[in-house]
Design a protein around this motif. Structure first.
Motif, PDB file in Angstrom:
ATOM      1  N   HIS A   2       0.868  -1.146  -0.309  1.00 31.34           N
ATOM      2  CA  HIS A   2      -0.219   0.047  -0.134  1.00 31.34           C
ATOM      3  C   HIS A   2       0.597   1.344  -0.231  1.00 31.34           C
ATOM      4  N   PHE A   3       2.319   1.137   0.460  1.00 30.72           N
ATOM      5  CA  PHE A   3       3.101   2.434   0.478  1.00 30.72           C
ATOM      6  C   PHE A   3       4.163   1.796  -0.182  1.00 30.72           C
ATOM      7  N   LEU A   4       5.107   2.910  -1.127  1.00 35.08           N
ATOM      8  CA  LEU A   4       6.046   3.002  -0.876  1.00 35.08           C
ATOM      9  C   LEU A   4       6.987   3.839  -0.600  1.00 35.08           C
ATOM     10  N   PHE A   5       8.469   3.596  -0.279  1.00 35.55           N
ATOM     11  CA  PHE A   5       9.196   4.997  -0.033  1.00 35.55           C
ATOM     12  C   PHE A   5      11.145   4.377  -0.423  1.00 35.55           C
ATOM     13  N   ALA A   6      11.122   6.076  -0.832  1.00 37.32           N
ATOM     14  CA  ALA A   6      12.328   6.381  -1.190  1.00 37.32           C
ATOM     15  C   ALA A   6      13.516   7.252  -0.490  1.00 37.32           C
TER      16      ALA A   6
END
Length: 382
Positions: free
Chosen positions: A100-104
């Motif tokens: 549900h989430f993406l982190f960069a």
């Protein structure tokens, strides 16, 4: 003798192509008996990592593994570095387990950006300080995210993830320096399966660190263990047995690549399982583990190949094959969520190559797509 990280200097002997924008040229291969080609739809994500403004480049994945461009989404931060592997790390862009989430990471502005995943689109949640200098690797477990900062005095720092929005908030008392100090040249941080500890690799000191987590998610001071081979870099866990499969970039004879494996105990102790199984290739980089922990793959950046290994139930490694070479400086890798497809970022020509992962561990190329700028970094797939 001073140590030189091969991933931060590899561009000296590699020719990096300019920004490419190529059509998808995926072809359908014949499948091995008993192997179905089709999987579920999904996406592949790569960081542009541009100093002028970082973004997440998105490629749509259809059920046959073919990719098509789906746009890019600004992180609100800046990237850093150029060449084949500018961040010298594994997992600078990651997905939450539920996808549900993406982190960069924003290595040039010392921050981390969070996004909500909406089909092929990303919706910005927030951008926060990384808790250090030059974040290069991220790991997620439940409501926690940890960042590995490679600059200054390298450290780890923790964050909580808001369940509805994915917004990040710094976790108090979660910063810990790496045992190797300023010489660490760290490459990756990852949760041990079960979430009781964190593991980090130090390419500059040949150390593997563990940080046991308290009940509140904060880490105890790191404990260092000597790597069984030289230059521990990327790694992935075989979840069934808590074994970390680690690439050793300069581990073997005349600097040849190797993989090693270690059992990571709940108390943070590290136990050697397999020490340095070579593949006669050079500059092993990323590692992924597929087929329920039965096979491990590493990209050999210097040789333009991908090596496959079998992983026993106890975590013992044996070389299976050296094949599926892209010839274009393979670096970052990622598996689709159902495990049917492996995607590789090729730094030499700004492309991504896809492979079908077959039941016997072999890889069958399904095609290549371009569109990545020089200095791109990371790859995550779902």
């Amino acid at each position: 003798m001073a140590f030189t990280n091969p991933y931060r200097t590899v561009s000296r002997f590699l020719v990096t192509a300019p920004f490419l924008l190529l059509p998808s040229i995926f072809a359908q291969p014949a499948a091995a008996a008993g192997d179905g080609v089709a999987g579920a739809k999904g996406d592949v994500y790569v960081l542009s990592n541009q100093a002028s403004g970082n973004s997440v480049i998105v490629f749509h994945r259809d059920i046959s593994g073919m990719l098509s461009s789906a746009g890019s989404f600004a992180t609100g931060g800046s990237g850093a570095g150029s060449g084949a592997d500018p961040l010298g790390s594994q997992n600078p862009v990651v997905l939450s387990r539920n996808e549900h989430f993406l982190f960069a990471v924003n290595a040039g502005s010392d921050s981390i950006s969070a996004f909500q995943v909406d089909k092929d689109k990303l919706v910005a949640a927030n951008t926060v300080s990384s808790g250090g200098t030059m974040p290069v690797s991220l790991t997620v477990r439940g409501h926690l995210l940890y960042a590995l900062n490679a600059g200054g005095t390298p450290n780890i720092a923790g964050f909580t993830i808001a369940p509805g929005t994915g917004k990040l908030t710094m976790l108090q008392n979660s910063m810990q320096p790496l045992p190797g100090g300023a010489s660490a040249a760290p490459a990756q941080v990852s949760f041990r399966p079960g979430g009781h500890a964190l593991v980090a690799t130090e390419t500059g000191t040949n150390l593997i660190d563990t940080f046991v987590l308290k009940r509140d998610g904060t880490p105890q001071p790191g404990v260092e263990f000597a790597s069984s081979a030289t230059t521990p870099f990327g790694f992935a866990f075989s979840r069934a047995n808590h074994v970390a499969v680690v690439s050793d970039a300069e581990g073997g004879n005349k600097g040849a690549s190797e993989l090693s494996s270690y059992r990571v105990k709940k108390d943070g102790n590290l136990v050697d399982v397999t020490a340095g199984v070579g593949d006669t290739q050079t500059a092993a980089c990323w590692v992924v583990v597929a087929n329920h922990g039965r096979y491990a793959y590493t990209s050999n950046t210097g040789s333009g190949t991908i090596s496959s290994y079998t992983v026993s139930g106890r975590g013992k490694l044996a070389l299976l094959d050296v094949s599926a070479g892209t010839g274009n400086t393979p670096v970052d890798m990622g598996l689709s969520h159902e495990g049917k497809f492996l995607y590789v970022r090729n730094a030499g020509d700004g492309t991504i190559t896809g492979f079908q992962v077959r039941s016997d561990g072999s890889l069958k190329q399904v095609g290549t797509i371009g569109g990545l700028p020089d200095g791109a970094a990371g790859l995550a797939a779902r």
